[in-house]
Scaffold this active site. Structure first.
Site, PDB file in Angstrom:
ATOM      1  N   GLY A  30       0.840  -1.213   0.000  1.00 22.97           N
ATOM      2  CA  GLY A  30       0.000   0.000   0.000  1.00 22.97           C
ATOM      3  C   GLY A  30       0.867   1.252   0.000  1.00 22.97           C
ATOM      4  N   HIS A  31       1.900   1.283   0.857  1.00 20.97           N
ATOM      5  CA  HIS A  31       2.811   2.438   0.880  1.00 20.97           C
ATOM      6  C   HIS A  31       3.557   2.555  -0.457  1.00 20.97           C
ATOM      7  CE1 HIS A  31       2.925   1.413   5.363  1.00 20.97           C
ATOM      8  NE2 HIS A  31       2.452   2.657   5.338  1.00 20.97           N
ATOM      9  N   GLN A  55      -0.270  10.171  18.187  1.00 28.25           N
ATOM     10  CA  GLN A  55      -1.535   9.627  17.667  1.00 28.25           C
ATOM     11  C   GLN A  55      -1.895   8.262  18.250  1.00 28.25           C
ATOM     12  OE1 GLN A  55       0.135   9.660  13.499  1.00 28.25           O
ATOM     13  NE2 GLN A  55      -1.133   7.859  13.268  1.00 28.25           N
ATOM     14  N   GLY A 142      -3.336   7.028   1.667  1.00 24.93           N
ATOM     15  CA  GLY A 142      -4.128   5.867   1.259  1.00 24.93           C
ATOM     16  C   GLY A 142      -5.579   6.021   1.692  1.00 24.93           C
ATOM     17  N   VAL A 171      -4.877  -0.880  -1.370  1.00 24.01           N
ATOM     18  CA  VAL A 171      -4.238  -2.069  -1.962  1.00 24.01           C
ATOM     19  C   VAL A 171      -4.596  -3.254  -1.072  1.00 24.01           C
ATOM     20  CG1 VAL A 171      -2.057  -3.161  -2.609  1.00 24.01           C
ATOM     21  CG2 VAL A 171      -2.357  -0.690  -2.910  1.00 24.01           C
TER      22      VAL A 171
HETATM   23  O1  PAF Z   1      -1.359   6.905   8.065  1.00 27.40           O
HETATM   24  C1  PAF Z   1      -0.309   6.936   8.740  1.00 27.40           C
HETATM   25  O2  PAF Z   1       0.579   6.104   8.585  1.00 27.40           O
HETATM   26  C2  PAF Z   1      -0.136   8.024   9.777  1.00 27.40           C
HETATM   27  O3  PAF Z   1      -1.333   8.313  10.403  1.00 27.40           O
HETATM   28  C3  PAF Z   1       0.528   9.308   9.213  1.00 27.40           C
HETATM   29  C4  PAF Z   1      -0.355   9.965   8.163  1.00 27.40           C
HETATM   30  C5  PAF Z   1       1.877   8.964   8.622  1.00 27.40           C
HETATM   31  C6  PAF Z   1       0.728  10.319  10.337  1.00 27.40           C
HETATM   32  O4  PAF Z   1       1.564   9.802  11.330  1.00 27.40           O
END
Ligand code: PAF
Length: 276
Positions: A30-31, A55, A142, A171
């Site tokens: 996906g990345h 987060q 994504g 993905v």
């Molecule tokens: O989707 C992620 O992997 C994270 O939430 C992000 C956007 C890199 C922020 O830390």
């Protein structure tokens, strides 16, 4: 692959266009799709790899979140990244750091916002910092984290950050499971059953296509979820694609969103269930 850890070492903008792919690392297909898309649309592609403590809530997996920088660097380079920004938590949040970016209103109150208090503040704060540090023209997110995508769009517009937000489709594994760094937590027994989220979303879409109302379509999806007893759903809903408000009648682009827990991991997924 150049790995930069200090803001002062970030390359001065000389390219015609710079794309940013923000990630927390442990890169998967996906990345890589985000990086490939960014490489196709920009002369220069920055990938940030930062497991953002802000987060994660108490009891979540900040300490154990999978990390492998060497492997990430190899994969990012193969997909077309120009360089990696990999700051430490101390660089991002030095002593005295006291500012939070908060997106208010219903967009952050429901769904993931309700289950993970403070999560979107953490995302909004780190993404704003990454935009200010990396100064991209475009940033790639994504659609798997669909609510996050709408939150990022909201504060990017509200704060006039001047970055184009580019959504990239989910993905999936061949059996339908959405790719996620957290899929590594699934046990061998759970892994095949983890397709239940995808199958529930398909059931919602099929019901919609047969003429069901959103509520009836959700019921069809709930039956699928109930077929896997070790999966404990947090929510399954049909929502407006921009506001994420629950829908009582269909609108173009309506999304089904689902989240819940296996004993080892919490998973989320979503699907467009009514054509644009
Ligand atoms: O989707 C992620 O992997 C994270 O939430 C992000 C956007 C890199 C922020 O830390």
């Amino acid at each position: 692959m150049r790995i930069i850890s200090q803001p002062a070492d970030l390359p001065v903008r000389e390219s015609a266009s710079r794309g940013l792919v923000p990630t927390m690392g442990y890169l998967h297909e996906g990345h890589l799709e985000l990086i490939r898309r960014a490489a196709a649309e920009n002369e220069e592609v920055a990938v940030s790899i930062f497991v953002n403590p802000l987060q994660f809530g108490p009891g979540e997996d900040y300490r154990t979140y999978p990390r492998d920088l060497e492997r990430d660097a190899r994969l990012a380079e193969s997909a077309g990244a120009s360089w990696i920004f990999h700051p430490s938590p101390e660089v991002m949040y030095p002593p005295g750091f006291a500012t939070t970016v908060h997106v208010g209103g219903p967009l952050t109150e429901r769904w993931e916002g309700e289950r993970r208090p403070g999560h979107f503040d953490g995302v909004a704060t780190v993404v704003t910092k990454l935009f200010n540090l990396v100064r991209p023209d475009r940033a790639y997110f994504g659609e798997k984290d669909f609510q996050q995508l709408q939150v990022v769009r909201r504060f990017t517009a509200d704060l006039n950050l001047g970055v184009e937000i580019v959504p990239v489709p989910i993905v999936r594994e061949p059996d339908g499971l959405a790719r996620s760094s957290r899929n590594v937590y699934l046990t061998a027994e759970e892994r095949p059953r983890a397709t239940v989220l995808y199958r529930a979303l398909l059931a919602v879409r099929e019901a919609a296509r047969r003429g069901a109302s959103p509520a009836e379509a959700v019921e069809a999806g709930e039956k699928v979820l109930a077929s896997v007893p070790e999966f404990v759903p947090d929510y399954l809903a049909v929502v407006h694609p921009g506001t994420l408000e629950p829908l009582s009648s269909w609108v173009p682009g309506a999304r089904a969103i689902v989240a819940g827990r296996f004993p080892t991991v919490r998973l989320i997924d979503n699907m467009e269930v009514w054509d644009r």
